[in-house]
Enzyme design. Structure first.
Site, PDB file in Angstrom:
ATOM      1  N   SER A   1     -66.369  -6.084 -47.869  1.00 45.32           N
ATOM      2  CA  SER A   1     -65.662  -4.840 -47.552  1.00 45.32           C
ATOM      3  C   SER A   1     -66.382  -3.592 -48.043  1.00 45.32           C
ATOM      4  O   SER A   1     -65.785  -2.527 -48.071  1.00 45.32           O
ATOM      5  CB  SER A   1     -64.248  -4.885 -48.139  1.00 45.32           C
ATOM      6  OG  SER A   1     -64.298  -4.997 -49.539  1.00 45.32           O
TER       7      SER A   1
ATOM      8  N   LYS B   1     -55.880  -2.368 -52.678  1.00 45.61           N
ATOM      9  CA  LYS B   1     -56.929  -1.352 -52.615  1.00 45.61           C
ATOM     10  C   LYS B   1     -56.336   0.049 -52.527  1.00 45.61           C
ATOM     11  O   LYS B   1     -56.814   0.986 -53.197  1.00 45.61           O
ATOM     12  CB  LYS B   1     -57.828  -1.629 -51.412  1.00 45.61           C
ATOM     13  CG  LYS B   1     -58.683  -2.877 -51.566  1.00 45.61           C
ATOM     14  CD  LYS B   1     -59.538  -3.129 -50.337  1.00 45.61           C
ATOM     15  CE  LYS B   1     -60.407  -4.364 -50.509  1.00 45.61           C
ATOM     16  NZ  LYS B   1     -61.223  -4.647 -49.312  1.00 45.61           N
TER      17      LYS B   1
END
Length: 806
Positions: free
Chosen positions: A683, A726
């Site tokens: 990511s 996140k």
């Protein structure tokens, strides 16, 4: 002893053999084995020259090549009678001792020992006195006693001794033929006076007789004890047979007790038949046999299980909701799913196969939720931790024939709960191990399968046990390490990180009262303001759960208790200004966003098993030869993301205003700070791409922006996981704008409302949209062409970004 002229005449040179663990006396014929080369060559020399050989004992038998200091001074001058070659290069030699000798000096040590030997003549007898006769008779008696006590002593030895009247010969003969220490034998050999030699032998023989008498006494007692045990065994067996005929006695009571337990227990027919068969085998076993012990242990374990015992379950949605709300703040979706589970159980009590798996960072309340469920539903709770378990027998148990065998943890938990329908909490299921002793995760497949666990077979029990009524709840920090077949058995419920406001409410309503009660403080003695709680959360903790917050509140309670006891303070009110006194210097500071827009530095977002983290990406470009350096303890996936980003930039260099040969003339260094922490995952692609473009073009990156997403070689932005954690990390660190893959737009509904209101989300499909949103100034270009803008979600407006060349 002064050497006379007569002694000098008897000095001669002859081969020397060093004896290990053996002493040879004069006037005795004996044979022994010789293995060392120097000893064999001494024998061969003696046979060749016809000379005698000097046999002397070695002080330390471990010395392989002795010299004069390793040998005793006095030995025996002997004649070699016979030499016989043996297999393995050994030689068996027969010698006859002639006289005592003294080793004056060794003349050589190679290739064999040769020495200068002084013959020591025997002192002449002057007659037999009454004292000598008395000493000889006492020696005869002692030796006769010795022959009676010592095993395997030939009667001929006694006859041979009784036939002699020479005290010197008697001493040498007895010392040669009985086992005693070599140092004692050497003492006898070195004594030239016959009467003194017999006295020394008498003392040594008296000690040996005493030792033999004690040895025989010990052996006799051991035999008597063994005989008593055998006698007791036969008597017990006879008593047991008589009691079995009469139906009386302890054995009959024990067996009858087992029969009554089997009859009263609500056992399935198969189990009852098995236990009856094992009990019949036990009645036929001898008393105290190992097989009887195994059977007793097996029957005890089986009969202690709660066969047919169930607790009356309270299936009430309001009751469960009330308990969950009392003990947990927030977690609305988790509570809703649990209440749905209870509602289904209320409508369909026979429903099987529902296994819940609570997944989330440490400290968010996974275990406590399961314990609250057991309390609300009136189920017994059995908790077992699977962290580090690598032996399949821990789940299925051991065969009862093994030493120390015991049932597995599942059956043990049922036994401890005392109910066939407990709530079994399997903690840390993601940390199961695996080694040569089996795979415990495979053994759990049967346990957690509603179609199989009705006939679960533990290796120790050897009979099926019904686990279908057990409510299994598992906990894990991550799903990545759980095997797919095992994960397929469970319904996953995710517990996300707490927001700061949720932590404030949890600390005020749950943690602080709990810690005050633990530390013996009254409500009036300690008050902590909301501002102090917020400061503790932001400056002293950085976590997804509330464990560190609980420890900080415990530290405040300890210092408060100290002041109450020592200073007599009645009440303490703590504000954010007092925290430094109670908790020390703050551990964390709010993320310092640069006042100026930074070049080559991008905030990435990472997911870990303990929650989300802000991960900076730094890129530096210097003149060089085209090297790419990746540092920061990166995994293979993240390294591949960096090379994919570089390849994309090279393919778009003309549109980005970057020289086409930059990869030949520039060295690019990509660094992730905190290099001691391992980093990996798919990511960080768009963050690395943005940082590289910023460093290569000199365009700064906007303040207060973070991003997450993977980039392909063609510039497509791929979706990521762990969005809740996140975005929570971005919110916690003061980020205002988050760039996300467009495919993750559907996941925004699951994000906490507080986080959604505070952040602005930009959804992107291509890398050029990321660059337009993240870079603060237009890139240098010859032609400008508008690109489709990325959709923006949130309250803030997006500043105009750079336009790229087509």
């Amino acid at each position: 002893m002064t050497t006379t002229q007569k002694d000098i005449l008897h000095t001669s040179t002859m081969p020397v053999i060093a004896l290990r663990g053996l002493t040879i006396f004069p006037n005795v014929l004996i044979h022994f084995d010789v293995a060392r080369d120097i000893s064999i060559k001494s024998l061969e020399t003696a046979m060749t020259t016809g000379s005698p050989v000097f046999l002397v004992a070695q002080k330390d038998i471990s010395v392989e090549v002795p010299d004069q200091r390793d040998l005793y001074v006095v030995g025996t001058i002997s004649n070699v009678r016979q030499i016989l070659r043996m297999p393995g290069d050994n030689v068996r030699v027969m010698v006859e001792g002639q006289a005592r000798g003294k080793l004056l000096r060794l003349l050589r040590t190679e290739p064999y020992l040769e020495g200068e030997i002084l013959e020591l003549p025997e002192e002449e007898r002057t007659g037999t006195s009454a004292r000598t006769e008395a000493l000889m008779r006492s020696t005869y008696e002692l030796f006769q006693r010795y022959t009676e006590l010592a095993p395997k002593v030939s009667p001929d030895l006694l006859i041979h001794v009784l036939a002699s009247q020479d005290p010197g010969y008697i001493s040498d003969y007895i010392a040669q033929n009985i086992p005693m220490r070599n140092s004692d034998k050497q003492t006898i050999l070195e004594e030239r006076r016959p009467l003194r030699r017999l006295e020394k032998l008498h003392r040594l023989l008296d000690r040996e007789v005493e030792i033999l008498a004690l040895d025989n006494e010990i052996q006799s007692k051991a035999r008597e004890q063994m005989s008593d045990q055998q006698r007791d065994y036969y008597l017990r067996e006879q008593m047991k047979a008589i009691q079995n005929e009469l139906g009386e006695g302890d054995g009959a009571d024990e067996f009858e007790e087992y029969r009554q337990k089997i009859a009263k227990a609500a056992l399935p027919d198969e189990v009852r038949e098995k236990l009856t068969k094992e009990l019949n085998r036990l009645t036929k076993q001898p008393f105290g046999s190992s097989e009887a012990t195994v059977l007793r242990s097996y029957l005890d374990v089986c009969l202690e299980l709660p066969w047919g015992k169930y607790t009356k379950e309270k299936i009430s949605v309001p009751a469960v909701r009330r308990v969950l709300d009392q003990e947990h703040y927030g977690l609305d979706k988790v509570k809703e799913r649990i209440l749905e589970f209870v509602a289904v159980k209320q409508l369909a009590p026979a429903l099987k196969g529902q296994v819940l798996c609570l997944v989330g960072p440490p400290g968010v309340g996974k275990t406590s939720i399961a314990m609250s469920m057991a309390k609300a539903m009136n189920r017994k709770l059995a908790r077992l931790s699977l962290g580090g378990v690598s032996d399949e027998a821990e789940i299925r148990g051991h065969r009862k024939t093994y030493v120390g065998a015991m049932p597995g943890r599942i059956i043990t938990a049922i036994q401890q709960a005392g109910s066939c329908n407990p709530l079994i909490l399997l903690d840390e299921i993601d940390k199961l191990g695996r080694d040569h002793r089996g795979d415990p995760s495979s053994a759990l497949l049967e346990v957690l399968d509603g179609e199989q666990n009705a006939t679960f077979r533990d290796n120790f029990l050897e009979v099926p046990f019904d686990l279908s009524q057990v409510l299994f709840i598992t906990t894990a920090n991550t799903l990545d390490t759980i095997p797919r077949p095992l994960l397929d058995r469970m319904e996953v419920i995710e517990l996300s990180s707490y927001t700061d406001e949720e932590k404030v409410q949890i600390g005020k309503k749950y943690l602080l009262p709990k810690e005050m009660k633990r530390h013996g403080l009254e409500k009036s003695q300690l008050k902590v303001s909301d501002s102090a709680l917020r400061e503790i959360i932001s400056a002293y903790t950085r976590e997804s759960g509330v464990r560190v917050l609980e420890r900080m509140l415990a530290a405040i309670c300890r210092k408060t208790a100290m002041r109450v006891v020592s200073d007599g303070v009645k009440s303490i009110h703590i504000t954010e200004k007092d925290l430094k006194e109670y908790l020390g210097v703050p551990r964390y500071y709010p993320e310092r966003q640069a006042l100026e827009e930074r070049i080559g530095v991008v905030n990435g977002l990472a997911w870990t098993s303990v929650g989300g983290e802000l991960l900076e990406v730094e890129v530096n470009v210097v003149p060089g030869a085209g090297k790419v350096e990746l540092t920061g303890n990166l995994g293979d996936v993240m390294k591949e993301s960096a090379y994919a980003a570089l390849s994309f930039i090279r393919s778009q260099s003309d549109r980005l205003g970057i020289p086409a040969d930059f990869y030949k003339e520039k060295d690019i260094h990509v660094h992730f700070p905190e290099g001691a922490v391992p980093k990996d995952g798919p990511s960080a692609g768009i963050a690395i791409t943005t940082a590289m473009v910023s460093a290569l073009t000199g365009c700064p990156v906007r303040r207060g922006i973070a991003m997450t997403g993977e980039v392909t070689l063609r510039g497509r932005v791929l979706p990521i996981g762990g969005l809740k954690e996140k975005t929570m990390a971005a919110f916690r660190n003061g980020i205002k704008t988050v760039i996300l893959p467009a495919d993750n737009g559907k996941d925004l509904e699951e994000i906490d409302q507080t986080v959604r209101k505070a952040l602005q989300f930009i959804l992107v499909e291509r890398a050029d949209q990321v660059l337009s949103a993240a870079l603060s100034h237009p890139l240098p270009s010859a032609e400008e062409q508008r690109e489709p803008s990325a959709p923006v979600l949130g309250t803030a407006k997006r500043a105009p970004g750079p336009r790229l060349r087509q």
